[in-house]
Write a protein that holds these residues in place. Structure first.
Motif, short mmCIF file in Angstrom:
data_model
loop_
_atom_site.label_atom_id
_atom_site.label_comp_id
_atom_site.label_asym_id
_atom_site.label_seq_id
_atom_site.Cartn_x
_atom_site.Cartn_y
_atom_site.Cartn_z
N ARG A 82 0.80 -1.22 0.00
CA ARG A 82 0.00 0.00 0.00
C ARG A 82 0.84 1.28 0.00
N PRO A 83 1.96 1.35 0.72
CA PRO A 83 2.76 2.59 0.65
C PRO A 83 3.24 2.89 -0.77
N GLN A 84 3.70 1.86 -1.51
CA GLN A 84 4.15 2.09 -2.88
C GLN A 84 2.99 2.47 -3.78
N LEU A 85 1.83 1.85 -3.57
CA LEU A 85 0.66 2.15 -4.39
C LEU A 85 0.18 3.59 -4.16
N VAL A 86 0.23 4.05 -2.92
CA VAL A 86 -0.14 5.43 -2.64
C VAL A 86 0.84 6.39 -3.33
N ALA A 97 -3.28 -5.90 -6.82
CA ALA A 97 -4.62 -5.56 -7.31
C ALA A 97 -5.58 -5.30 -6.15
N GLN A 98 -5.53 -6.14 -5.14
CA GLN A 98 -6.42 -5.96 -3.99
C GLN A 98 -6.09 -4.68 -3.23
N GLN A 99 -4.81 -4.43 -3.01
CA GLN A 99 -4.40 -3.28 -2.21
C GLN A 99 -4.48 -1.97 -2.99
N ALA A 100 -4.48 -2.05 -4.32
CA ALA A 100 -4.66 -0.84 -5.12
C ALA A 100 -6.01 -0.20 -4.84
N GLU A 101 -7.03 -1.03 -4.65
CA GLU A 101 -8.35 -0.51 -4.32
C GLU A 101 -8.33 0.20 -2.97
N GLN A 102 -7.63 -0.41 -2.00
CA GLN A 102 -7.54 0.19 -0.67
C GLN A 102 -6.75 1.50 -0.70
N ALA A 103 -5.78 1.60 -1.63
CA ALA A 103 -4.94 2.79 -1.71
C ALA A 103 -5.55 3.86 -2.61
N GLY A 104 -6.70 3.59 -3.20
CA GLY A 104 -7.32 4.55 -4.10
C GLY A 104 -6.56 4.72 -5.41
#
Length: 386
Positions: free
Chosen positions: A218-222, A245-252
């Motif tokens: 998530r930190p990298q995706l944000v 893919a799952q965490q991209a949704e959580q990171a917006g």
């Protein structure tokens, strides 16, 4: 990772076969050749357990279909073809030990594997020095075959595939985020991606290597989101891609994902669930093809296993069929004869490439590509890219 009962049963059967074959060692009347009347044996080094076990399962299923066909047609000059499949767990140290074993066993006439380029390339010098053909059926590193003239691969190189992926991403956006596995495979691909993205006039808005063992991206995706990336290239294996893919949704981070072909796997769909929808994946094999050779393989595979094969099963099927073809067409049924037949052959059978031939780098020229997109939990051919 939970191993399926089918895989455990198959692994046990392999162990029994291995013991039986070991009992034949030393009975050959030729140097590195198949004793008269004895089975023709090919080795396999690949992951049956560990993080890459799903790929090993794909392989063993493709091998089973090929073995059924080869032996139903009389094997090699009436000799049954057998596989000695050793579990490398996807680890370089294990692959090296397996290579030493295969090189010293004169009954093993050629070897398929290992799965990843990094694991295979550690073992390649042993195969080269031992004069034992290594067919890296899924080894895409551009330098894989440079070890020597006993090292072959039908797999599409990152030099080719990464450029195709970069081109596709550029059709979906101008500012690209790149997530790539922090291995020699991933780092090599990133260098090619950088070059092609720049050549296309696009920009890398954000890039980062990722560790296969990591569980929180998530930190990298944000950071990719905040950098303004409007499309993401994912150069990882299915387990990591599913988490991204799952965490991209959580990171917006709501942008299209363009993933390398190693993600063309049922495991991506099972692990990512709804988050997989919309992901693009390239492949050189598509089971919906109307080519008769592909249709026959898919029908036999589906009848036996209850679902369609993916690219990795197709590579396994192709690889074993090619070794059998080389053994059948070799001037002498030994290690050198099989190498020479594959090196010099034309019209080598392949459900991925059609009739094929290996070039001077022991690769196959002009590979085809099909783009798929995950839609409602399934891979569907798409015209969106390329």
């Amino acid at each position: 990772m939970r191993i399926s009962p089918r895989l455990l049963a198959w692994s046990a059967a392999v162990a029994v076969t291995t013991l039986a074959l070991a009992g034949c060692a030393g009975e050959s009347g030729t140097e590195g050749g198949a004793p008269s009347g004895e089975p023709v044996v090919f080795g396999v080094s690949g992951p049956l357990t560990g993080n890459q076990a799903e790929y090993g399962k794909n392989w063993q299923e493709g091998f089973e279909i090929a073995l059924d066909e080869i032996n139903a047609e009389g094997g090699i000059d009436g000799r049954e073809v057998q596989l000695d499949f050793q579990d490398s767990q996807g680890e370089a140290a294990q692959a090296t030990t397996i290579a030493q074993r295969f090189v010293s066993d004169e009954n093993v006439l050629a070897v398929l594997g290992d799965f990843s380029s990094a694991t295979s390339m550690v073992a390649s010098p042993l195969y080269q020095r031992g004069g034992l053909l290594q067919l890296g059926i899924t080894n895409s590193h551009p330098d894989f075959t440079t070890t020597g003239d006993y090292i072959f691969s039908p797999s599409i190189t990152q030099e080719v595939e990464a450029r195709v992926v970069a081109d596709a991403a550029g059709e979906l956006g101008d500012d690209i985020a790149v997530f790539y596995l922090n291995t020699d495979w991933g780092n090599t691909a990133f260098e090619v991606l950088e070059d092609q993205i720049a050549a296309n006039g696009d920009e890398i808005a954000y890039s980062t290597p990722v560790e296969e063992a990591s569980t929180d991206f998530r930190p990298q995706l944000v950071q990719a989101r905040d950098a303004g990336a409007d499309v993401a290239i994912i150069y990882t294996y299915y387990a990591t891609t599913a988490l991204l893919a799952q965490q991209a949704e959580q990171a917006g981070f709501d942008v299209p994902f363009v993933a390398v072909g190693s993600n063309y796997s049922q495991q991506l769909l099972d692990l990512a669930q709804e988050a997989a929808d919309g992901i693009y994946v390239d492949t050189s094999f598509y089971p919906e093809s109307d080519d008769p050779a592909v249709t026959g393989f898919v029908e036999a595979y589906t009848e036996k296993f209850g679902y369609a094969p993916n690219l990795f099963a197709a590579y396994a099927y192709d690889g074993l069929k090619q070794l059998a073809w080389a053994a059948e067409n070799a001037e002498t049924l030994d290690r050198e004869g099989i190498r020479n037949a594959l090196r010099d052959g034309e019209g080598i059978p392949s459900i991925i490439y059609g009739e094929a031939a290996y070039n001077d780098e022991r690769r196959i020229d002009s590979p085809p590509f099909v783009w798929l997109q995950v839609q409602d939990g399934a891979f569907v051919e798409t015209d969106d890219l390329g």
